[in-house]
Design an enzyme around this catalytic site. Sequence first.
Site, PDB file in Angstrom:
ATOM      1  N   GLY A  74       7.504  21.334 -11.559  1.00 41.56           N
ATOM      2  CA  GLY A  74       8.635  22.041 -10.955  1.00 41.56           C
ATOM      3  C   GLY A  74       9.027  23.271 -11.745  1.00 41.56           C
TER       4      GLY A  74
ATOM      5  CB  ALA B 187      17.177  16.996 -15.844  1.00 42.18           C
TER       6      ALA B 187
ATOM      7  CE1 TYR C 129      19.646  16.976  -7.441  1.00 42.63           C
ATOM      8  CE2 TYR C 129      21.832  17.946  -7.579  1.00 42.63           C
ATOM      9  CZ  TYR C 129      20.534  17.841  -8.051  1.00 42.63           C
ATOM     10  OH  TYR C 129      20.144  18.591  -9.133  1.00 42.63           O
TER      11      TYR C 129
HETATM   12  N1  LIG Z   1      17.411  24.390 -11.476  1.00 45.33           N
HETATM   13  C1  LIG Z   1      18.696  24.111 -11.563  1.00 45.33           C
HETATM   14  O1  LIG Z   1      19.522  25.016 -11.446  1.00 45.33           O
HETATM   15  C2  LIG Z   1      19.165  22.702 -11.836  1.00 45.33           C
HETATM   16  C3  LIG Z   1      20.544  22.481 -11.931  1.00 45.33           C
HETATM   17  C4  LIG Z   1      21.003  21.189 -12.190  1.00 45.33           C
HETATM   18  C5  LIG Z   1      20.095  20.154 -12.370  1.00 45.33           C
HETATM   19  N2  LIG Z   1      18.764  20.399 -12.262  1.00 45.33           N
HETATM   20  C6  LIG Z   1      17.859  19.233 -12.428  1.00 45.33           C
HETATM   21  O2  LIG Z   1      16.719  19.602 -13.187  1.00 45.33           O
HETATM   22  C7  LIG Z   1      15.568  18.916 -12.703  1.00 45.33           C
HETATM   23  C8  LIG Z   1      14.483  19.925 -12.376  1.00 45.33           C
HETATM   24  O3  LIG Z   1      14.946  20.805 -11.365  1.00 45.33           O
HETATM   25  P1  LIG Z   1      14.093  22.047 -10.855  1.00 45.33           P
HETATM   26  O4  LIG Z   1      15.034  23.138 -10.558  1.00 45.33           O
HETATM   27  O5  LIG Z   1      12.957  22.281 -11.753  1.00 45.33           O
HETATM   28  O6  LIG Z   1      13.576  21.471  -9.454  1.00 45.33           O
HETATM   29  P2  LIG Z   1      12.094  21.424  -8.840  1.00 45.33           P
HETATM   30  O7  LIG Z   1      12.223  20.894  -7.447  1.00 45.33           O
HETATM   31  O8  LIG Z   1      11.410  22.718  -9.052  1.00 45.33           O
HETATM   32  O9  LIG Z   1      11.412  20.348  -9.779  1.00 45.33           O
HETATM   33  C9  LIG Z   1      11.519  18.969  -9.579  1.00 45.33           C
HETATM   34  C10 LIG Z   1      10.126  18.366  -9.774  1.00 45.33           C
HETATM   35  O10 LIG Z   1      10.206  16.951  -9.642  1.00 45.33           O
HETATM   36  C11 LIG Z   1       9.126  16.506  -8.816  1.00 45.33           C
HETATM   37  N3  LIG Z   1       9.531  15.245  -8.185  1.00 45.33           N
HETATM   38  C12 LIG Z   1      10.482  15.050  -7.226  1.00 45.33           C
HETATM   39  N4  LIG Z   1      10.600  13.744  -6.947  1.00 45.33           N
HETATM   40  C13 LIG Z   1       9.728  13.092  -7.772  1.00 45.33           C
HETATM   41  C14 LIG Z   1       9.393  11.735  -7.961  1.00 45.33           C
HETATM   42  N5  LIG Z   1       9.980  10.765  -7.227  1.00 45.33           N
HETATM   43  N6  LIG Z   1       8.443  11.421  -8.887  1.00 45.33           N
HETATM   44  C15 LIG Z   1       7.819  12.388  -9.616  1.00 45.33           C
HETATM   45  N7  LIG Z   1       8.098  13.694  -9.452  1.00 45.33           N
HETATM   46  C16 LIG Z   1       9.050  14.043  -8.554  1.00 45.33           C
HETATM   47  C17 LIG Z   1       8.906  17.639  -7.832  1.00 45.33           C
HETATM   48  O11 LIG Z   1       7.628  17.632  -7.233  1.00 45.33           O
HETATM   49  C18 LIG Z   1       9.128  18.862  -8.730  1.00 45.33           C
HETATM   50  O12 LIG Z   1       7.948  19.276  -9.367  1.00 45.33           O
HETATM   51  C19 LIG Z   1      16.027  18.092 -11.510  1.00 45.33           C
HETATM   52  O13 LIG Z   1      16.261  16.766 -11.925  1.00 45.33           O
HETATM   53  C20 LIG Z   1      17.319  18.741 -11.099  1.00 45.33           C
HETATM   54  O14 LIG Z   1      18.193  17.835 -10.490  1.00 45.33           O
HETATM   55  C21 LIG Z   1      18.278  21.637 -11.990  1.00 45.33           C
END
Ligand SMILES: NC(=O)c1ccc[n+]([C@@H]2O[C@H](COP(=O)([O-])OP(=O)(O)OC[C@H]3O[C@@H](n4cnc5c(N)ncnc54)[C@H](O)[C@@H]3O)[C@@H](O)[C@H]2O)c1
Length: 319
Positions: free
Chosen positions: A17, A119, A150
Amino acid sequence: MGLGSTRKTVLVTGAAGFLGSHLVDRLLAEGFEVVGLDNLMTGDLANLEQATRDCHFHFETGDVRNPLGVYAELVFNLACPASPVHYQHDPVQTTKTSVHGAINMLGLAKRTKAKIFQASTSEVYGDPEVHPQTEDYWGHVNPIGRRSCYDEGKRCAETLFFDYRRQHNLRIKVARIFNTYGPRMHPNDGRVVSNFIVQALKNEPITIYGDGSQTRSFCFVEDLIEGFVRLMGSPDELAGPVNLGNPGEFTIKELAEKVIDMTGSTSKLTYEPLPTDDPTQRRPNITLAHSQLGWEPTINLEAGLAMTIGYFEELLRRR
Ligand SMILES: NC(=O)c1ccc[n+]([C@@H]2O[C@H](COP(=O)([O-])OP(=O)(O)OC[C@H]3O[C@@H](n4cnc5c(N)ncnc54)[C@H](O)[C@@H]3O)[C@@H](O)[C@H]2O)c1
């Protein structure tokens, strides 16, 4: 502040991700053996192009909703769809990813005596009545709305992390992440920064939900990853939760205008109704991260947007 001796094995879930892939690159640069796990629901192996050239990186297709037989000394649990479009697509599975995923990863950390990082998200504060949000604010969350899979999933995951700490003495680290942006964001998952940049680069109308007066704070990905590394490397007593984000606050309309200006776009603003439960204000108080980790963002919005726009220009050219 670092993560200790090198060549430790680190497991990163959600590695393909946006945030996961940047974390993997950083851990490889620090000399770790990195196992990246992802079910590729929203991730893209192209994000791991650099990592796969490193012999210390190993990728596994797998799902945190299932127990995993991986050995690790450090675990970063990032797996979860993060944009409303993706997490509302199959809300039951989103809750399972957060809750079953936390149980499975905590079980793995318990078995391997690993230190484990979660996270979490500013969404645990819901539509906050306190501004800016400090970690001791319990939040204002709708438990039955479209965002609840979520928000409540992440809240339950936090509960599990702290219960494993109290009950099994696990070393845990919980970061509450606020809006983060940068290269490798998904080009069309509805997140505001990527949305605006892609629309501006295509000279298409820029969609603003509501009147654009709602505010957000935007943290550049490199700053956030530095915060992850410092939190993971901090003394065991600091379990968190710790807010990580950029306290600079901008209205959505200001962001749209900045993007139009920086891309030289001819896009015009269009307005659509605000989705339900969309928070009107969101800004982290990062006093705790600053005092405990010596961390604060260093990349301002213009500099971060310039790098992100460059990434999307290249992506659109290649497509
Ligand atoms: N980007 C932000 O601004 C932000 C803000 C708050 C929290 N987060 C948290 O950070 C983490 C990463 O977010 P991101 O922005 O990189 O999102 P993203 O969607 O780019 O990455 C999430 C990754 O998790 C994988 N995934 C989803 N469900 C899965 C499962 N059941 N098993 C294995 N892999 C799985 C997806 O394929 C993806 O590669 C998440 O947990 C998200 O909730 C992100």
